[in-house]
Design an enzyme around this catalytic site. Sequence first.
Site, PDB file in Angstrom:
ATOM      1  N   GLY A  31       0.747  -1.162  -0.019  1.00  0.00           N
ATOM      2  CA  GLY A  31       0.035  -0.076  -0.053  1.00  0.00           C
ATOM      3  C   GLY A  31       0.852   1.130   0.126  1.00  0.00           C
ATOM      4  O   GLY A  31       2.029   1.125  -0.456  1.00  0.00           O
ATOM      5  N   ALA A  32       0.175   2.404   0.310  1.00  0.00           N
ATOM      6  CA  ALA A  32       0.829   3.691   0.157  1.00  0.00           C
ATOM      7  C   ALA A  32       1.426   3.716  -1.217  1.00  0.00           C
ATOM      8  O   ALA A  32       2.546   4.298  -1.324  1.00  0.00           O
ATOM      9  CB  ALA A  32       1.811   3.962   1.427  1.00  0.00           C
ATOM     10  N   LEU A  33       0.617   3.567  -2.043  1.00  0.00           N
ATOM     11  CA  LEU A  33       0.925   3.380  -3.557  1.00  0.00           C
ATOM     12  C   LEU A  33       1.206   4.976  -4.056  1.00  0.00           C
ATOM     13  O   LEU A  33       1.098   5.884  -3.795  1.00  0.00           O
ATOM     14  CB  LEU A  33      -0.114   2.939  -4.417  1.00  0.00           C
ATOM     15  N   HIS A  34       2.214   4.787  -5.218  1.00  0.00           N
ATOM     16  CA  HIS A  34       2.782   5.843  -5.756  1.00  0.00           C
ATOM     17  C   HIS A  34       3.169   5.443  -7.347  1.00  0.00           C
ATOM     18  O   HIS A  34       2.532   4.297  -7.623  1.00  0.00           O
ATOM     19  CB  HIS A  34       4.271   6.512  -5.295  1.00  0.00           C
ATOM     20  N   GLU A  35       3.499   6.131  -7.971  1.00  0.00           N
ATOM     21  CA  GLU A  35       3.611   5.968  -9.304  1.00  0.00           C
ATOM     22  C   GLU A  35       4.461   4.671  -9.854  1.00  0.00           C
ATOM     23  O   GLU A  35       4.507   4.140 -10.988  1.00  0.00           O
ATOM     24  CB  GLU A  35       4.074   7.264 -10.200  1.00  0.00           C
ATOM     25  N   GLY A  36       5.424   4.543  -8.852  1.00  0.00           N
ATOM     26  CA  GLY A  36       6.475   3.172  -8.979  1.00  0.00           C
ATOM     27  C   GLY A  36       5.565   1.903  -8.936  1.00  0.00           C
ATOM     28  O   GLY A  36       5.488   1.025  -9.576  1.00  0.00           O
ATOM     29  N   HIS A  37       4.420   2.035  -8.145  1.00  0.00           N
ATOM     30  CA  HIS A  37       3.629   0.854  -7.850  1.00  0.00           C
ATOM     31  C   HIS A  37       2.757   0.814  -9.210  1.00  0.00           C
ATOM     32  O   HIS A  37       2.491  -0.419  -9.644  1.00  0.00           O
ATOM     33  CB  HIS A  37       2.866   1.052  -6.863  1.00  0.00           C
ATOM     34  N   LYS A 152      13.810  -1.302  -7.665  1.00  0.00           N
ATOM     35  CA  LYS A 152      14.529  -0.480  -6.611  1.00  0.00           C
ATOM     36  C   LYS A 152      14.834  -1.368  -5.402  1.00  0.00           C
ATOM     37  O   LYS A 152      16.102  -1.094  -4.490  1.00  0.00           O
ATOM     38  CB  LYS A 152      13.638   0.543  -6.067  1.00  0.00           C
ATOM     39  N   ARG A 190       8.179   5.680   1.642  1.00  0.00           N
ATOM     40  CA  ARG A 190       8.595   6.149   2.802  1.00  0.00           C
ATOM     41  C   ARG A 190       9.131   7.807   2.579  1.00  0.00           C
ATOM     42  O   ARG A 190       9.545   8.393   3.485  1.00  0.00           O
ATOM     43  CB  ARG A 190      10.124   5.475   3.345  1.00  0.00           C
TER      44      ARG A 190
END
Length: 283
Positions: A31-37, A152, A190
């Site tokens: 969770g805490a998703l961003h464009e990488g996910h 990453k 993070r």
Amino acid sequence: METFTSIDAMRAWCREKSRGGNTIGLVPTMGALHEGHLSLVHAAKKDCDHCVTSIFVNPTQFAANEDLDQYPRPIEDDLAMLRDAGVEAVFMPTADEMYPGGPQTHATSVHPSAVAFPLEGVHRPEHFVGVATVVMKLFQAAPSDRAFFGRKDLQQLCVIEHMVRDLNLPIEIVPCDIVREPDGLAMSSRNRYLSDDQRQRALCISKSLNQVEQAFLEGNHDPKQLESIMADHLSPCDSVDYAVVVDRQTLLPISEITQNAVALVAVRVGVTRLIDNRELIVA
């Protein structure tokens, strides 16, 4: 988009969707998703007929002194992002569903290969046992043809690739490139912990890797010299766990780069621990 909290229901959905030879792509996340996910989701949707994403903050990969309780859980935002990205199913189990009787009483675990021992394995000794175990569980709960992981977390990727190979698991691991902010910082859940000042100081991580890559491309194949270049650029960080150039396959130290290598960095900026890497490909 369907959401599931039950392993049985998730497994049944996957079995139904795989009928007729259709393929399923799994994107495991905390969770805490961003464009990488989302880049993993896009890769899964492109490569497979169906896409399922898991959201589970796995307690067994956090040590007692780490940020399990503080780990961000913006679940409604995450679901909105996944819905907009066209994900068909989201698996959101509870800890009790994944670890019947509780994580502390869970006796069976997956102990990964030696690739887990250096680097993160030194600084977070139980981390990869927790990672390998929960990924194995997710593979069982959401049976898929391919699973998509970012580069990453390169050591994590290696651990999972070795587990799939060594245990003959019927799933293909698809590595996906690191996604970066416009200023070069590798995207991470993070990053949201960083103050404005810390965010600026964290840019030294990608800059150090840029310098190492440039020196390598100019013909410097001495790992110690490349590590020194990295160290010189990491002074804005509050501490450095490691900044090394190692063999790409084993993640062990080398005296000279004669085959593919990787530069890996783990630092703290404030109290936030950040990792990044750059692969050094021998032409």
